[in-house]
Write an enzyme that holds these catalytic residues in place. Structure first.
Site, mmCIF file in Angstrom:
data_model
loop_
_atom_site.group_PDB
_atom_site.id
_atom_site.type_symbol
_atom_site.label_atom_id
_atom_site.label_comp_id
_atom_site.label_asym_id
_atom_site.label_seq_id
_atom_site.Cartn_x
_atom_site.Cartn_y
_atom_site.Cartn_z
ATOM 1 N N CYS A 109 -8.539 -2.235 4.038
ATOM 2 C CA CYS A 109 -8.356 -3.407 4.905
ATOM 3 C C CYS A 109 -9.654 -3.882 5.530
ATOM 4 C CB CYS A 109 -7.409 -3.088 6.053
ATOM 5 S SG CYS A 109 -5.853 -2.464 5.505
ATOM 6 N N LYS A 157 -15.415 -10.277 8.185
ATOM 7 C CA LYS A 157 -14.381 -11.133 7.590
ATOM 8 C C LYS A 157 -14.974 -12.469 7.143
ATOM 9 C CE LYS A 157 -10.756 -8.425 8.267
ATOM 10 N NZ LYS A 157 -9.947 -7.892 7.168
ATOM 11 N N CYS A 216 -10.599 -1.864 14.609
ATOM 12 C CA CYS A 216 -10.817 -3.287 14.893
ATOM 13 C C CYS A 216 -10.873 -3.599 16.387
ATOM 14 C CB CYS A 216 -9.739 -4.126 14.237
ATOM 15 S SG CYS A 216 -9.467 -3.697 12.522
ATOM 16 N N SER A 243 -7.360 1.562 -2.531
ATOM 17 C CA SER A 243 -6.178 0.711 -2.599
ATOM 18 C C SER A 243 -6.633 -0.667 -3.073
ATOM 19 C CB SER A 243 -5.541 0.594 -1.218
ATOM 20 O OG SER A 243 -4.652 -0.497 -1.203
ATOM 21 N N GLU A 293 0.820 -1.203 0.000
ATOM 22 C CA GLU A 293 0.000 0.000 0.000
ATOM 23 C C GLU A 293 0.865 1.269 0.000
ATOM 24 O OE1 GLU A 293 -3.451 -0.539 2.317
ATOM 25 O OE2 GLU A 293 -4.086 1.532 2.217
ATOM 26 N N GLU A 299 1.987 1.753 -3.415
ATOM 27 C CA GLU A 299 0.841 2.241 -4.176
ATOM 28 C C GLU A 299 0.676 3.749 -3.925
ATOM 29 O OE1 GLU A 299 -2.499 -0.136 -2.956
ATOM 30 O OE2 GLU A 299 -3.704 0.454 -4.679
ATOM 31 N N GLU A 332 -13.809 -13.755 -6.629
ATOM 32 C CA GLU A 332 -12.907 -14.806 -7.120
ATOM 33 C C GLU A 332 -11.450 -14.510 -6.720
ATOM 34 O OE1 GLU A 332 -12.258 -18.438 -8.646
ATOM 35 O OE2 GLU A 332 -14.186 -17.530 -8.119
ATOM 36 N N GLU A 383 -16.074 -11.623 3.837
ATOM 37 C CA GLU A 383 -14.979 -11.245 2.939
ATOM 38 C C GLU A 383 -14.301 -12.451 2.283
ATOM 39 O OE1 GLU A 383 -11.412 -9.883 4.848
ATOM 40 O OE2 GLU A 383 -10.915 -8.532 3.218
#
Lengths: 156, 583
Positions: free
Chosen positions: B301, B360, B511, B321, B280, B283, B368, B363
């Site tokens: 994230c 999650k 989190c 991102s 990141e 990036e 794919e 997620e």
């Protein structure tokens, strides 16, 4: 039956958008137009008025007045006000329920009849009272209610 | 500051003007019970349990929403008040299924505790439990509307705190129920699976979708090679389920417990966080210093945030991102890099993620790209709460178990990796590495404290090599839209963006305050959990992700360099607009 294409929604939204607390009035207009509050029309209205769909459902399910499904062609309203109730209105609902195969608040699968309970309709002297669309049936007897309703529907 | 002086239960109190009776009573060690009031939420006076009597008038008022007035004399407990409270609890019980023994909230339920406190041994009221179906359609959170006591916390959380509007009250009076708008499932609703509803629910009406049984079953399968990773925020919160002080870091004990449970290798999502930062930060520098594609860059994230963005703000996709979240990176590497190094058929590897998060669970199958290894990169994701139960089921005494080390290949981490678990942590970690990338040296002070704390939107300016980097950090989805609106407005006017880099986490506090964390989180707890992470950051061997030698090794041995083709394939993802309905 009105299609659910929300063609009239922008006009309704425009009419009420900037007025505080006007969601209920807009929903009244929507139901007036379609006979109920179709989901996609409610979504469109919400988008245009800046009201989340969740809030619209909170309102439409809170008030008995609003319908979420297309009502039947003939709307049967059985008054459950105190006088009608004491004069046997529950029995009338039971008879109609049995004959039509639906509970109060539901519509027959063929969309011909919608059965609903209403509170006092203001003519207690005629209790028990049933209305079929605009027609008023007074002092109804349980044994005759089904035939009377069918007669009204035929005449309509 | 104006204060008011009053009397509660005969004891004098002095509190700032506007303090509610409920809060003021705490000053004189009086606990007024309540089931709807939560410290995160404004009072709605829904449950009625907090009623108190005003001595002068004899009137009863709700303590949660009534400000203490000057000269007021309040009685919080007398036989009549207690009887009314008992009556309310009894009414709730009459509508609540008697399933405590088989409920996920058993021994951890505010309603159950209230019943125990009032010692309601039998009730004369008929049971009228509504016949409503369980909704497990999201496979992330479970909604059992029968267990709802209509306190309204989840509604306020979903609508106001998170601005998601998946849940609402339907019907009225005794028919009232919580549901998505209309007769649809949660999976068809705008729900982003953040699980904040479950974290705030006082009963078992909304819980995580329990996958502990699947994990046990896989651990017993001799054909499988089960591996595991734990997220940063789990280590400083799970202790609450075992009586440790809030914020205690139990990393080493968790590694040991997981090995005893049967995991063949114990990895750490913090390693994945370090890897995320390498990708990141590169990036960001490509965009910031070399003008490749648009600014601001927005972090990715948080899966609830990604889902929210794809549903409501898909115009922001070019700003996102492309980095996968850290645990997905570890999953992809476990079934490629680790499989090669350890000479294990990746087909046999079963990867379990332990996350502070319900989203999650969603997620791991969101696209794919989550099968970049050729297999599902992460097989199951369980929450901190599920792991706490599993440790108890396994008979592991977490208090006395000796600490162990992770499997370093995908387990060693820097302080930058560990602070991913709190709001601002991803930004701070990324700035440390971006600084190095631009200047060639580590920042003289790695603490970018402007990112820290619980303010809903944090803004700051950081200087890197004479250039100003403007950043914003938002947490709690309800705080995001004002940030995005400013980005949009600047774009429309053709102005420079208000910020170059934006971090978003869906849950309040990030989190550490995740929807899968132990119950009872408040800002006070969130701060303590975050402190546990910041302590580990300063105590660690490395403060910057790029200084982690195991990260350097995975690039040297396997990935090549950040943003390489292989890195893109395994560590990056795509986004597509997924409109449901516009709220």
């Amino acid at each position: 039956m009105a299609a659910t294409a929300p063609a009239d929604v922008p006009a309704i939204a425009k009419k009420w958008k900037d007025k505080r607390g006007s969601l209920i009035m807009a929903l009244h207009d929507l139901q007036g137009r379609y006979g109920y509050v179709p989901r996609d029309a409610a979504l469109e209205l919400g988008k245009l008025m800046g009201v989340p769909l969740a809030r619209i459902y909170e309102v439409t399910t809170f008030y008995n007045f609003f319908k979420l499904e297309a009502p039947g062609k003939h709307i049967i309203s059985v008054c459950m006000g105190t006088a009608c109730y004491l004069k046997g209105a529950p029995e009338l609902v039971a008879r109609l329920s049995e004959k039509l195969g639906i509970k109060a608040g539901e519509t027959t699968p063929d969309k011909q009849f919608h059965l609903q309970q209403v509170r006092c309709i203001g003519c207690c002297g005629l209790a028990p009272v049933v209305t079929v669309n605009e027609k008023v049936l007074a002092k109804v007897k349980p044994a005759e209610i089904v035939d009377q309703v069918y007669a009204c529907a035929k005449g309509a | 500051m104006t204060t008011v002086k009053a009397i509660i239960n005969g004891l004098p109190v002095e509190v700032p003007e506007g303090t509610t009776i409920l809060e003021a009573a705490k000053q004189v060690s009086v606990k007024i019970p309540a089931l709807c009031k939560h410290p995160d939420l404004h009072p709605t006076a829904a449950c009625g349990i907090c009623i108190v009597r005003i001595k002068a008038t004899g009137r009863t008022l709700r303590a949660c929403c009534t400000p203490l007035e000057h000269g007021m004399e309040v009685i919080t407990h007398d036989p009549e008040i207690v009887a009314v409270r008992r009556g309310i609890v009894e009414l709730m019980m009459s509508k609540h299924p008697n399933e405590c023994l088989t409920c996920a909230r058993n021994q951890n339920c505010e309603l159950q505790t209230m019943c125990a406190d009032f010692n309601i041994e039998k009730s004369d009221l008929d049971s009228i439990v509504p016949d409503l179906p369980l909704d497990e359609s999201t496979k992330a959170v479970s909604l059992d509307p029968r267990k709802c006591i209509s306190c309204g916390r989840c509604i306020q959380v979903c609508q106001e705190m998170q601005n998601v509007w998946a849940l609402c009250f339907m019907e009225r009076g005794i028919e009232t129920r919580i549901a998505p708008a209309g007769d649809i499932s949660l999976a068809e609703s705008p729900c982003v699976k953040c699980g904040q509803c479950s974290a705030h629910c006082p009963t078992g009406a909304i819980t995580e979708y329990d996958e502990a049984p699947t994990v046990w079953q896989k651990l017993m399968d001799p054909e499988l090679h089960c591996v595991v990773q734990i997220a940063p925020a789990v280590r400083v919160a799970i202790g609450e389920a075992f009586g440790f002080p809030v914020g205690t870091n139990l990393t080493g004990k968790l590694y040991a417990a997981l090995r005893r449970m049967g995991f063949k290798a114990v990895f750490d999502t913090n390693f994945g966080a370090d890897l995320t930062i390498l990708e990141e930060a590169h990036e960001f520098v490509e965009r910031f210093a070399h003008g490749k594609s648009e600014l601001p860059l927005i972090t990715s994230c948080c899966p609830a945030w990604v889902d929210f963005m794809e549903k409501y703000h898909a115009d922001m996709i070019p700003h996102f991102s492309t980095c996968k979240s850290p645990h997905e990176m570890v999953g992809a590497l476990a079934k490629t890099y680790y499989a090669q190094q350890a000479k294990i058929d990746p087909q046999r590897i079963f990867m379990v993620s332990i996350m502070p998060c319900t989203a999650k669970k969603f997620e791991i199958q969101r696209s794919e790209d989550m099968r970049s290894s050729g297999y599902q990169d992460v097989d199951v994701s369980i929450t901190t709460r599920e792991l706490a139960r599993m440790i108890k089921q396994a008979g592991i005494d977490l208090r006395s178990i000796p600490e162990e080390q992770p499997d370093h290949m995908l387990g060693a981490y820097s302080g930058a990796g560990t602070i991913f678990g709190t709001t601002g942590g991803v930004m701070e970690a990324a700035l440390r590495t971006a600084y190095k990338l631009v200047t060639g040296a580590n920042p003289p002070r790695p603490d970018f404290t402007v990112t820290r704390g619980l303010k809903g939107v944090k803004e700051g300016r950081i200087e890197i090599a004479g250039k100003e980097v403007r950043i914003a950090v938002a947490h709690g989805l309800g705080n995001v839209e004002s940030v995005l609106e400013r980005v949009r407005a600047a774009k429309q006017k053709g102005e420079t963006p208000p910020w170059h880099f934006i971090e978003v986490m869906a849950c309040p506090g990030g989190c550490v305050g995740g929807g899968g964390q132990p119950y009872g989180a408040t800002d006070e707890l969130r701060v303590k959990r975050a402190q546990g992470l910041y302590q580990e950051d300063t105590a660690g061997l490395w403060r910057c992700s790029h200084d982690n030698p195991y990260i350097q090794k995975v690039y040297a041995d396997f990935l090549g360099h950040p943003l390489s083709e292989k890195a893109h394939h395994l560590l990056h993802t795509h986004y597509i607009p997924r409109p449901v309905y516009q709220r």
